[in-house]
Design a protein around this motif. Structure first.
Motif, PDB file in Angstrom:
ATOM      1  N   ASP A 189     -14.595   4.000   1.166  1.00  0.00           N
ATOM      2  CA  ASP A 189     -15.119   3.871   2.519  1.00  0.00           C
ATOM      3  C   ASP A 189     -14.937   2.424   2.941  1.00  0.00           C
ATOM      4  O   ASP A 189     -15.759   1.558   2.644  1.00  0.00           O
ATOM      5  N   GLY A 190     -13.806   2.151   3.606  1.00  0.00           N
ATOM      6  CA  GLY A 190     -13.481   0.773   3.935  1.00  0.00           C
ATOM      7  C   GLY A 190     -13.234   0.553   5.408  1.00  0.00           C
ATOM      8  O   GLY A 190     -13.352   1.462   6.228  1.00  0.00           O
ATOM      9  N   GLU A 191     -12.857  -0.665   5.734  1.00  0.00           N
ATOM     10  CA  GLU A 191     -12.508  -1.001   7.112  1.00  0.00           C
ATOM     11  C   GLU A 191     -11.155  -0.405   7.485  1.00  0.00           C
ATOM     12  O   GLU A 191     -10.938   0.019   8.612  1.00  0.00           O
ATOM     13  N   ALA A 192     -10.238  -0.368   6.506  1.00  0.00           N
ATOM     14  CA  ALA A 192      -8.898   0.158   6.753  1.00  0.00           C
ATOM     15  C   ALA A 192      -8.626   1.418   5.939  1.00  0.00           C
ATOM     16  O   ALA A 192      -7.915   2.307   6.387  1.00  0.00           O
ATOM     17  N   ALA A 193      -9.143   1.497   4.736  1.00  0.00           N
ATOM     18  CA  ALA A 193      -8.969   2.676   3.871  1.00  0.00           C
ATOM     19  C   ALA A 193     -10.190   3.574   4.010  1.00  0.00           C
ATOM     20  O   ALA A 193     -11.323   3.099   3.921  1.00  0.00           O
ATOM     21  N   ASP A 194      -9.951   4.857   4.217  1.00  0.00           N
ATOM     22  CA  ASP A 194     -11.073   5.772   4.420  1.00  0.00           C
ATOM     23  C   ASP A 194     -10.706   7.148   3.884  1.00  0.00           C
ATOM     24  O   ASP A 194      -9.833   7.816   4.437  1.00  0.00           O
ATOM     25  N   GLY A 195     -11.318   7.541   2.788  1.00  0.00           N
ATOM     26  CA  GLY A 195     -11.056   8.843   2.200  1.00  0.00           C
ATOM     27  C   GLY A 195     -10.819   8.748   0.712  1.00  0.00           C
ATOM     28  O   GLY A 195     -10.849   7.661   0.127  1.00  0.00           O
ATOM     29  N   SER A 196     -10.593   9.896   0.095  1.00  0.00           N
ATOM     30  CA  SER A 196     -10.340   9.937  -1.348  1.00  0.00           C
ATOM     31  C   SER A 196      -8.850   9.769  -1.623  1.00  0.00           C
ATOM     32  O   SER A 196      -8.020  10.376  -0.948  1.00  0.00           O
ATOM     33  N   VAL A 197      -8.537   8.940  -2.600  1.00  0.00           N
ATOM     34  CA  VAL A 197      -7.137   8.666  -2.933  1.00  0.00           C
ATOM     35  C   VAL A 197      -6.917   8.864  -4.424  1.00  0.00           C
ATOM     36  O   VAL A 197      -7.854   8.793  -5.230  1.00  0.00           O
ATOM     37  N   TYR A 198      -5.679   9.105  -4.779  1.00  0.00           N
ATOM     38  CA  TYR A 198      -5.235   9.043  -6.162  1.00  0.00           C
ATOM     39  C   TYR A 198      -4.458   7.738  -6.316  1.00  0.00           C
ATOM     40  O   TYR A 198      -3.508   7.482  -5.569  1.00  0.00           O
ATOM     41  N   LEU A 199      -4.880   6.905  -7.254  1.00  0.00           N
ATOM     42  CA  LEU A 199      -4.288   5.577  -7.428  1.00  0.00           C
ATOM     43  C   LEU A 199      -3.204   5.620  -8.490  1.00  0.00           C
ATOM     44  O   LEU A 199      -3.486   5.850  -9.667  1.00  0.00           O
ATOM     45  N   PRO A 200      -1.925   5.401  -8.126  1.00  0.00           N
ATOM     46  CA  PRO A 200      -0.848   5.360  -9.120  1.00  0.00           C
ATOM     47  C   PRO A 200      -0.933   4.081  -9.962  1.00  0.00           C
ATOM     48  O   PRO A 200      -1.127   2.988  -9.431  1.00  0.00           O
ATOM     49  N   LEU A 201      -0.781   4.240 -11.263  1.00  0.00           N
ATOM     50  CA  LEU A 201      -0.839   3.108 -12.191  1.00  0.00           C
ATOM     51  C   LEU A 201       0.300   3.236 -13.189  1.00  0.00           C
ATOM     52  O   LEU A 201       0.408   4.244 -13.883  1.00  0.00           O
ATOM     53  N   ALA A 202       1.156   2.224 -13.269  1.00  0.00           N
ATOM     54  CA  ALA A 202       2.260   2.200 -14.226  1.00  0.00           C
ATOM     55  C   ALA A 202       1.887   1.264 -15.360  1.00  0.00           C
ATOM     56  O   ALA A 202       1.614   0.083 -15.134  1.00  0.00           O
ATOM     57  N   THR A 203       1.864   1.781 -16.585  1.00  0.00           N
ATOM     58  CA  THR A 203       1.385   0.966 -17.690  1.00  0.00           C
ATOM     59  C   THR A 203       1.920   1.489 -19.016  1.00  0.00           C
ATOM     60  O   THR A 203       2.307   2.651 -19.131  1.00  0.00           O
TER      61      THR A 203
ATOM     62  N   GLU B 223       3.548   6.576  -1.020  1.00  0.00           N
ATOM     63  CA  GLU B 223       3.318   7.817  -0.275  1.00  0.00           C
ATOM     64  C   GLU B 223       2.118   8.581  -0.829  1.00  0.00           C
ATOM     65  O   GLU B 223       1.400   9.267  -0.091  1.00  0.00           O
ATOM     66  N   ILE B 224       1.918   8.496  -2.148  1.00  0.00           N
ATOM     67  CA  ILE B 224       0.732   9.138  -2.746  1.00  0.00           C
ATOM     68  C   ILE B 224      -0.539   8.608  -2.090  1.00  0.00           C
ATOM     69  O   ILE B 224      -1.496   9.355  -1.851  1.00  0.00           O
ATOM     70  N   LEU B 225      -0.538   7.326  -1.771  1.00  0.00           N
ATOM     71  CA  LEU B 225      -1.680   6.706  -1.105  1.00  0.00           C
ATOM     72  C   LEU B 225      -1.646   6.887   0.407  1.00  0.00           C
ATOM     73  O   LEU B 225      -2.630   6.560   1.087  1.00  0.00           O
ATOM     74  N   GLY B 226      -0.512   7.369   0.940  1.00  0.00           N
ATOM     75  CA  GLY B 226      -0.359   7.473   2.388  1.00  0.00           C
ATOM     76  C   GLY B 226      -0.173   6.126   3.049  1.00  0.00           C
ATOM     77  O   GLY B 226      -0.512   5.951   4.227  1.00  0.00           O
ATOM     78  N   LEU B 227       0.408   5.154   2.308  1.00  0.00           N
ATOM     79  CA  LEU B 227       0.485   3.780   2.814  1.00  0.00           C
ATOM     80  C   LEU B 227       1.891   3.212   2.775  1.00  0.00           C
ATOM     81  O   LEU B 227       2.069   1.993   2.754  1.00  0.00           O
TER      82      LEU B 227
ATOM     83  N   GLU C  31      -7.812  -2.792  -0.097  1.00  0.00           N
ATOM     84  CA  GLU C  31      -9.117  -2.156  -0.304  1.00  0.00           C
ATOM     85  C   GLU C  31      -9.060  -1.110  -1.418  1.00  0.00           C
ATOM     86  O   GLU C  31      -9.978  -1.014  -2.244  1.00  0.00           O
ATOM     87  N   VAL C  32      -7.992  -0.322  -1.440  1.00  0.00           N
ATOM     88  CA  VAL C  32      -7.844   0.680  -2.503  1.00  0.00           C
ATOM     89  C   VAL C  32      -7.763   0.006  -3.869  1.00  0.00           C
ATOM     90  O   VAL C  32      -8.394   0.459  -4.843  1.00  0.00           O
TER      91      VAL C  32
END
Length: 403
Positions: free
Chosen positions: A83-97, A352-356, A372-373
């Motif tokens: 719940d942010g100023e620019a990001a709003d909603g549930s996201v799946y965060l991609p992580l390469a590791t 794209e997964i983040l819609g960004l 924010e994410v």
């Protein structure tokens, strides 16, 4: 012989330079020629390195002497409600590791945040920096140059902004050290991380300083920016985006999701993240924020060396009557959704997964949302590790996952 083998033989014979192969063949053939050359000279098998999914010419602005791709396992953590100023909603965060248990840990923290109703986020400041260094005759000239810079922001902005359609010069702060004058320029670079944009714009502004003052430019970067190095000025003044995330975890969420209590987490944070970091003279007061920042940078096409600035995070925790308040503040997060590695196919898909992916509307909104994410992701990682330490099950978790 194939075209690639022929090119490799010409390089071995000294007829061609390794970097010039694209002048004689398409980008994929040039890459194959380099792999063939290395395989023969070093007796190595580069079959997997050469098994990449993007057209080689799509990476021409990102790498030189291409031979293929380094594949890093890519996972997702989430859903993570933001719940942010620019990001709003549930996201799946991609992580390469390549660090086992990292994604699982962030995922566990995301679950706790989800059970608590989500994380709040906000971008506190925006400003990519570049700080050239000038030479002057003496301290009197240095003071005069500094005074001129302070009085001439509008003129410097006019010059700097001729080089960009989107960047805006917001500040130009002089710093004097003997016969050296540094000027720390701060730009709003919208959805771009903006390092190249800031460098080009600053070079134009530096020409104005040289023409109007006794100063002579020594280097367009004088290390007071500061780029890709631990620096107190970034931790204090910020660089890129300064962003924060927080959450309140009720007692039952702490017990069910993290297996610990508010008091135990608060004590670990105080003794580890605050006192321990202070004793080590650290510029970051956090458990492992760089883990999340680095993995996200790799996944999302960011400049991974700038994880240095991302590590300047401060994690704050407070035990309250009915649960735990926790926040993470990242003062220097250099991110963007256009430019750099964001246009590479894999990284673009991750965005794209983040819609960004791409520029935002209004300009800068996608860059803010990404910051924010990542702050919310870093908070999830901090909560999970602090909970594991407080509950004394960090070692058993790694042992269970075999890593």
């Amino acid at each position: 012989m194939t075209d690639a083998e022929t090119l490799a033989e010409r390089v071995k014979a000294g007829d061609l330079r390794l970097y010039a192969l694209e002048d004689h063949a398409d980008a994929d053939t040039a890459a194959a020629a380099r792999r063939h050359l290395l395989a023969e000279e070093l007796d190595v098998d580069l079959e997997t390195v050469g098994d990449y999914s993007f057209p080689a010419d799509s990476a021409e602005s990102n790498v030189e002497n291409l031979i293929g791709a380094a594949q890093i396992p890519l996972g997702v953590a989430g859903p993570l409600p933001v719940d942010g100023e620019a990001a709003d909603g549930s996201v799946y965060l991609p992580l390469a590791t390549t660090e086992g248990a990292l994604v699982a840990s962030v995922n566990r923290g995301a679950g706790a945040i989800r059970a608590a109703g989500g994380a709040s986020t906000t971008v506190l400041e925006r400003g990519m920096t570049r700080a050239p260094v000038f030479e002057v005759g003496d301290i009197h000239e240095a003071a005069a140059v500094a005074d001129w810079v302070r009085a001439s922001l509008d003129r410097l902005a006019t010059a700097a902004e001729t080089t960009t359609n989107h960047g805006e010069l917001r500040e130009a702060t002089p710093y004097v050290v003997g016969d050296s004058v540094f000027v720390r320029f701060v730009y709003d670079t919208k959805d771009a991380m903006g390092m190249n944009m800031a460098t080009i714009a600053t070079r134009e502004a530096a020409d104005v300083i040289e023409s109007e003052t006794p100063a002579s430019l020594v280097a367009v970067s004088g290390n007071l920016c500061t780029d890709k190095k631990p620096a107190g000025i970034n931790a204090i003044e910020g660089r890129g985006r300064s962003v924060a995330a927080d959450v309140f975890l009720p007692t039952e969420v702490l017990e069910d999701r993290l297996g610990t209590t508010a008091g135990a987490v608060a004590e670990v944070n105080t003794r580890k993240n605050l006192i321990g970091s202070a004793r080590a003279a650290s510029l970051g007061f956090n458990a492992h924020a760089a883990n999340v920042v680095g993995a996200a940078f790799l996944a999302l096409g960011q400049d991974v060396a700038q994880v240095v600035e991302g590590a300047h995070a401060i994690t704050s925790v407070e035990a309250r009557k009915d649960g735990l308040y926790a926040s993470v503040t990242l003062p220097a997060l250099a991110v963007g959704t256009v430019g750099g590695g964001t246009g590479l196919p894999t990284q673009s898909e991750a965005l794209e997964i983040l819609g960004l992916a791409g520029g935002g509307n209004p300009p800068g909104s996608n860059g803010d949302a990404l910051a924010e994410v990542l702050a919310a992701g870093a908070l999830a990682g901090e909560l999970s590790l602090l909970g594991a330490l407080a509950g004394r099950h960090l070692a058993s978790a790694h042992a269970e996952h075999g890593r």
